[in-house]
Design a protein around this motif. Structure first.
Motif, PDB file in Angstrom:
ATOM      1  N   GLU A 156       0.850  -1.184   0.000  1.00 39.60           N
ATOM      2  CA  GLU A 156       0.000   0.000   0.000  1.00 39.60           C
ATOM      3  C   GLU A 156       0.890   1.239   0.000  1.00 39.60           C
ATOM      4  O   GLU A 156       1.709   1.423   0.907  1.00 39.60           O
ATOM      5  N   VAL A 158       1.076   5.117   0.404  1.00 41.59           N
ATOM      6  CA  VAL A 158       0.354   6.248   0.979  1.00 41.59           C
ATOM      7  C   VAL A 158       1.199   7.498   0.770  1.00 41.59           C
ATOM      8  O   VAL A 158       2.331   7.575   1.249  1.00 41.59           O
ATOM      9  N   GLN A 172      -5.426  -8.041  -0.131  1.00 42.94           N
ATOM     10  CA  GLN A 172      -5.778  -6.964  -1.035  1.00 42.94           C
ATOM     11  C   GLN A 172      -6.978  -6.193  -0.491  1.00 42.94           C
ATOM     12  O   GLN A 172      -7.817  -6.738   0.214  1.00 42.94           O
ATOM     13  N   THR A 174      -8.978  -2.584   1.184  1.00 39.68           N
ATOM     14  CA  THR A 174      -8.896  -1.786   2.408  1.00 39.68           C
ATOM     15  C   THR A 174      -9.028  -2.632   3.671  1.00 39.68           C
ATOM     16  O   THR A 174      -8.610  -2.205   4.753  1.00 39.68           O
ATOM     17  N   GLU A 203      -1.237  -0.678  -4.276  1.00 41.59           N
ATOM     18  CA  GLU A 203      -2.520  -0.041  -3.991  1.00 41.59           C
ATOM     19  C   GLU A 203      -2.223   1.349  -3.438  1.00 41.59           C
ATOM     20  O   GLU A 203      -1.643   1.487  -2.368  1.00 41.59           O
ATOM     21  N   GLU A 204      -2.633   2.377  -4.170  1.00 45.09           N
ATOM     22  CA  GLU A 204      -2.214   3.733  -3.862  1.00 45.09           C
ATOM     23  C   GLU A 204      -3.370   4.566  -3.301  1.00 45.09           C
ATOM     24  O   GLU A 204      -4.512   4.467  -3.772  1.00 45.09           O
ATOM     25  N   THR A 205      -3.038   5.410  -2.344  1.00 45.53           N
ATOM     26  CA  THR A 205      -4.002   6.355  -1.785  1.00 45.53           C
ATOM     27  C   THR A 205      -3.249   7.567  -1.255  1.00 45.53           C
ATOM     28  O   THR A 205      -2.057   7.490  -0.961  1.00 45.53           O
ATOM     29  N   VAL A 224      -1.821   9.163  -7.523  1.00 42.96           N
ATOM     30  CA  VAL A 224      -2.245   8.735  -6.193  1.00 42.96           C
ATOM     31  C   VAL A 224      -3.348   9.687  -5.760  1.00 42.96           C
ATOM     32  O   VAL A 224      -3.095  10.873  -5.514  1.00 42.96           O
ATOM     33  N   LYS A 228     -11.567   8.001  -1.225  1.00 47.09           N
ATOM     34  CA  LYS A 228     -11.798   6.565  -1.274  1.00 47.09           C
ATOM     35  C   LYS A 228     -11.255   5.911  -2.544  1.00 47.09           C
ATOM     36  O   LYS A 228     -11.383   4.697  -2.714  1.00 47.09           O
ATOM     37  N   ARG A 230      -8.695   4.218  -4.819  1.00 48.41           N
ATOM     38  CA  ARG A 230      -7.443   3.461  -4.697  1.00 48.41           C
ATOM     39  C   ARG A 230      -7.003   3.051  -6.104  1.00 48.41           C
ATOM     40  O   ARG A 230      -7.651   2.229  -6.757  1.00 48.41           O
ATOM     41  N   ASN A 231      -5.923   3.649  -6.533  1.00 46.55           N
ATOM     42  CA  ASN A 231      -5.373   3.318  -7.840  1.00 46.55           C
ATOM     43  C   ASN A 231      -4.532   2.056  -7.701  1.00 46.55           C
ATOM     44  O   ASN A 231      -3.536   2.041  -6.963  1.00 46.55           O
ATOM     45  N   VAL A 232      -4.923   0.994  -8.388  1.00 47.00           N
ATOM     46  CA  VAL A 232      -4.293  -0.315  -8.233  1.00 47.00           C
ATOM     47  C   VAL A 232      -3.640  -0.714  -9.555  1.00 47.00           C
ATOM     48  O   VAL A 232      -4.251  -0.607 -10.626  1.00 47.00           O
TER      49      VAL A 232
END
Length: 323
Positions: A156, A158, A172, A174, A203-205, A224, A228, A230-232
């Motif tokens: 992940e 962040v 995988q 949240t 998984e980007e946020t 990114v 809510k 999330r670029n995966v």
């Protein structure tokens, strides 16, 4: 009254100009054939060597370490070669027309209103070129965006102003748990440790604004997003061990240019040892030292916050009135 000797007879002019027409056409056909052979020889010469390395990748980053980056690199190089081939052909036609149909005397060349074969070629050729490029682009894009059900590693990413946090996850989405984490600071560049020969999901946020995760040798940049979203994305494997600089590629604020991190690619055995050390409570630097790696980033340095007494108001200076 005009004297008979001063009259210009069109038939005579046409007759005098006609003997050289066949010769000029022959020379023009020879030039065109030579141009075509030269283009073919150039294309064979270019395809026989590393065109990307010769021309510095035509602007594309070289040295990709994932199969996806190499596929995109090959598509880019092939597109550039195709564009150059079309350009050389069109430029050759332009220069040939300039030389072949340059003004010679006062006689006008044969006037043609349309040429159906030529117009058909100019209509169909661009459609074929675009169709071929679209076909291969769609194949590569579908392959790059493909996600697997059970990747070997999930990380992940962040982003926040102006640094990074990398969470190693046990699943995988949240709802997955974080087994280990690396947090960057103004004094320490965060190091993201990943293994070779394993599939990796990112998984980007973001915690604030839009950032962009970018390692030139890994893959193209990925935005990114905050909230809510999330670029995966995934890479099927990393092929080369080493240290690679990572950056934020989206203008995100005052210290955007200094929002760097480092990707450290190690063997699967070292990665497992690193993750175990992190889970035992060791810091990222101690865990890296435990597997024989440099504890701090080697490809970039922490940014200077410039928060010194010279550019901030000291407490011991009395307030002054404005002028």
């Amino acid at each position: 009254m005009v004297a008979r000797s001063s009259e210009v007879r069109p038939s005579a002019v046409r007759h005098s100009a006609s003997p050289g027409v066949g010769g000029r056409r022959g020379r023009g056909a020879g030039r065109l054939a030579g141009l075509g052979l030269g283009g073919v020889a150039l294309l064979v010469l270019l395809t026989g060597c590393d065109v990307g390395q010769t021309f510095d990748g035509f602007g594309w980053p070289q040295g990709g370490i994932s199969p996806e980056s190499k596929r995109m690199y090959d598509l880019w190089i092939a597109s550039c070669i195709a564009a150059l081939a079309v350009g050389v052909f069109v430029w050759g036609l332009i220069f040939w027309c300039v030389v072949r149909y340059r003004k010679r005397g006062n006689a006008l060349p044969v006037q043609t209103r349309y040429n159906m074969p030529m117009e058909f070629l100019y209509t169909i050729a661009p459609i074929l070129i675009v169709s071929v490029l679209f076909y291969y682009t769609a194949i590569v894009q579908t392959d790059v965006d493909k996600l697997s059900k059970n990747p070997d590693v999930t990380v992940e990413v962040v982003a926040f102003k102006w640094n990074w946090q990398f969470n190693y996850r046990d699943g995988q989405g949240t709802e997955a748990g974080t087994t280990a984490s690396t947090l960057g600071t103004s004094e320490v560049i965060p190091v993201l440790v990943l293994p070779t020969n394993r599939s990796i999901r990112f998984e980007e946020t973001s915690r604030d604004v839009i950032h962009s995760f970018w390692v030139p040798e890994l893959l193209f940049k990925r935005d990114v997003m905050p909230g809510k979203i999330r670029n995966v994305f995934e890479v099927s494997s990393l092929d080369a061990e080493g240290a690679y600089v990572g950056r934020c590629a989206e203008l995100c604020g005052s210290y955007h240019a200094f929002m760097n991190f480092e990707l450290r690619v190690v063997s699967p055995e070292k990665y497992d040892q690193f993750l175990a050390a992190k889970q035992d409570g060791k810091s990222t630097q101690d865990a890296l030292s435990a597997i024989g790696e440099e504890p701090y980033a080697t490809t970039t340095q922490p940014f200077d916050t410039r928060r010194t007494q010279d550019n901030f108001n000291p407490d011991d200076v009395p307030a002054r009135t404005g002028s």
